[in-house]
Design a protein around this motif. Structure first.
Motif, PDB file in Angstrom:
ATOM      1  N   SER A 185      -0.294  -4.870   9.415  1.00  8.02           N
ATOM      2  CA  SER A 185       0.902  -5.331  10.119  1.00  8.02           C
ATOM      3  C   SER A 185       2.113  -4.515   9.692  1.00  8.02           C
ATOM      4  N   GLU A 186       3.051  -4.385  10.636  1.00 10.07           N
ATOM      5  CA  GLU A 186       4.269  -3.591  10.413  1.00 10.07           C
ATOM      6  C   GLU A 186       5.476  -4.417  10.812  1.00 10.07           C
ATOM      7  N   ILE A 187       6.285  -4.806   9.831  1.00  6.03           N
ATOM      8  CA  ILE A 187       7.539  -5.531  10.090  1.00  6.03           C
ATOM      9  C   ILE A 187       8.612  -4.936   9.176  1.00  6.03           C
ATOM     10  N   LEU A 219      -0.382  -5.717   4.501  1.00 11.44           N
ATOM     11  CA  LEU A 219       0.985  -5.970   4.963  1.00 11.44           C
ATOM     12  C   LEU A 219       1.883  -4.765   4.694  1.00 11.44           C
ATOM     13  N   HIS A 220       2.219  -4.056   5.754  1.00 13.50           N
ATOM     14  CA  HIS A 220       3.092  -2.873   5.644  1.00 13.50           C
ATOM     15  C   HIS A 220       4.464  -3.175   6.235  1.00 13.50           C
ATOM     16  N   GLY A 221       5.175  -2.100   6.576  1.00 14.48           N
ATOM     17  CA  GLY A 221       6.459  -2.168   7.253  1.00 14.48           C
ATOM     18  C   GLY A 221       6.859  -0.729   7.509  1.00 14.48           C
ATOM     19  N   GLY A 222       7.987  -0.526   8.168  1.00 17.89           N
ATOM     20  CA  GLY A 222       8.483   0.841   8.253  1.00 17.89           C
ATOM     21  C   GLY A 222       8.797   1.321   6.848  1.00 17.89           C
ATOM     22  N   THR A 248       0.866  -1.189   0.000  1.00 22.25           N
ATOM     23  CA  THR A 248       0.000   0.000   0.000  1.00 22.25           C
ATOM     24  C   THR A 248       0.901   1.237   0.000  1.00 22.25           C
ATOM     25  N   HIS A 249       1.982   1.150   0.771  1.00 25.84           N
ATOM     26  CA  HIS A 249       3.060   2.131   0.685  1.00 25.84           C
ATOM     27  C   HIS A 249       4.206   1.484  -0.093  1.00 25.84           C
ATOM     28  N   GLY A 250       4.670   2.174  -1.132  1.00 26.08           N
ATOM     29  CA  GLY A 250       5.610   1.554  -2.073  1.00 26.08           C
ATOM     30  C   GLY A 250       6.985   1.246  -1.513  1.00 26.08           C
ATOM     31  N   GLY A 251       7.373   1.890  -0.410  1.00 34.44           N
ATOM     32  CA  GLY A 251       8.721   1.699   0.114  1.00 34.44           C
ATOM     33  C   GLY A 251       8.792   0.740   1.288  1.00 34.44           C
ATOM     34  N   GLU A 252       7.754  -0.108   1.454  1.00 35.19           N
ATOM     35  CA  GLU A 252       7.692  -1.023   2.600  1.00 35.19           C
ATOM     36  C   GLU A 252       7.808  -2.461   2.097  1.00 35.19           C
ATOM     37  N   TYR A 253       9.066  -2.903   1.992  1.00 38.97           N
ATOM     38  CA  TYR A 253       9.345  -4.107   1.206  1.00 38.97           C
ATOM     39  C   TYR A 253       9.021  -5.450   1.842  1.00 38.97           C
TER      40      TYR A 253
END
Ligand SMILES: [Zn+2]
Length: 316
Positions: free
Chosen positions: A200-202, A138-141, A51-56
């Motif tokens: 989720s954020e990992i 599924l996200h991440g920093g 959803t955010h392009g820089g959260e691999y």
């Protein structure tokens, strides 16, 4: 056939798997998807990465889970979009799309005739949330965010939706489960449509590694087991700490950011978290923690712009 899986103009019969690209009407965006219609009937789960392009780590997990699911071993239906925000993913932008400067996770449920990001949100809401029993985003920093793994669950919908979301989040396998009260993001919009889920954020800082993807895949598979979509009993991987909200702090001025904490640090009310200096080393603003808690994320880039987040603390 009533047991067909349909989305974005595609139709998948029971026992089949289809890959392709969802075209978002009125935009150049083509989102890679995998639709799996299991041999047996069951729940419908929607999974989005990027959803955010820089959260691999989240984007790669969506790519992997899409490959491993097969209709012979699926009860129900799974739709994976991997990744959602293709323009941002390819341009490596933080938060926003290069096509409209909009943060996709702020414009849900979107608009049919809006900007590119608003139209993506509208597509996901109307085509996918509308038929989902459960949703995982599924996200991440982001490229400039350093975080401790956590899961956000939607609090803006009904109590039942929040409770079901929390139950799934608690078996995901990361230690912090946090309430999210917003309605303009993916899970908030889905919850208002009656769909439980979590964000989720990992990982973070523009990186991804196999350990993070494996942690992610273990959690996604566990939730698919909870919903009976794949075989097996869901496990409890770790104890979880519940936080009913996160307290985020935004930069008051633009400049260079010097944090003095790292993710997972336990902090006290009034403790210094960092400072923003100008290009000549002069301190422009100091930041002190508003509550007792734990640092959930901190911005890792040197530059910060006024109005953008610099850290987030969970109450403890
Ligand atoms: Zn994100």
């Amino acid at each position: 056939m009533s047991n067909e899986l349909k989305a974005g103009g595609f139709c998948v019969e029971a026992g089949k798997k289809l890959t392709g690209f969802f075209e978002v009407p009125g935009t150049p965006v083509k989102m890679p998807f995998t639709m799996v219609n299991g041999c047996k009937e069951g729940k419908t789960v929607v999974i989005t990465g990027g959803t955010h392009g820089g959260e691999y780590p989240g984007a790669e997990t969506a790519i992997r889970i899409a490959q491993e699911l097969c209709p012979e071993k699926v009860c129900g239906k799974v739709i994976v979009v991997h990744p959602v925000n293709v323009p941002s993913f390819m341009a490596r932008t933080q938060y926003v799309s290069p096509l409209d400067g909009v943060n996709l996770n702020r414009v849900y449920p979107g608009k049919a005739l809006g900007t590119v990001s608003e139209r993506i949100a509208y597509f996901i809401s109307s085509e996918l949330f509308s038929q989902a029993d459960f949703y995982m985003d599924l996200h991440g920093g982001d490229i400039h965010e350093w975080l401790t793994p956590f899961v956000l669950i939607p609090m803006a919908g009904s109590k039942e939706v929040a409770e079901e979301s929390r139950k799934a989040a608690e078996i995901f396998g990361v230690p912090y489960v946090i309430g999210s009260w917003g309605t303009g993001g993916t899970i908030g919009a889905a919850s208002l449509m009656g769909v439980p889920g979590f964000l989720s954020e990992i990982g973070g800082r523009g990186l991804w590694c196999e350990d993070e993807v494996q942690l992610y895949l273990r959690g996604v598979r566990n939730v698919l087991k909870l919903y009976g979509v794949i075989e097996g009993e869901p496990e409890k991987f770790c104890d979880t700490v519940w936080m009913d909200k996160m307290v985020g702090v935004d930069a008051g001025v633009s400049g260079c950011w010097y944090p003095c904490v790292v993710p997972e640090d336990v902090v006290k009310e009034g403790q210094k978290i960092g400072e923003i200096r100008d290009f000549f080393g002069k301190v422009l603003e100091e930041y002190f923690c508003p509550i007792n808690g734990k640092i959930m994320y901190v911005i890792s880039s040197l530059p910060v712009e006024a109005g953008n987040p610099i850290y987030c603390v969970g109450p403890m």
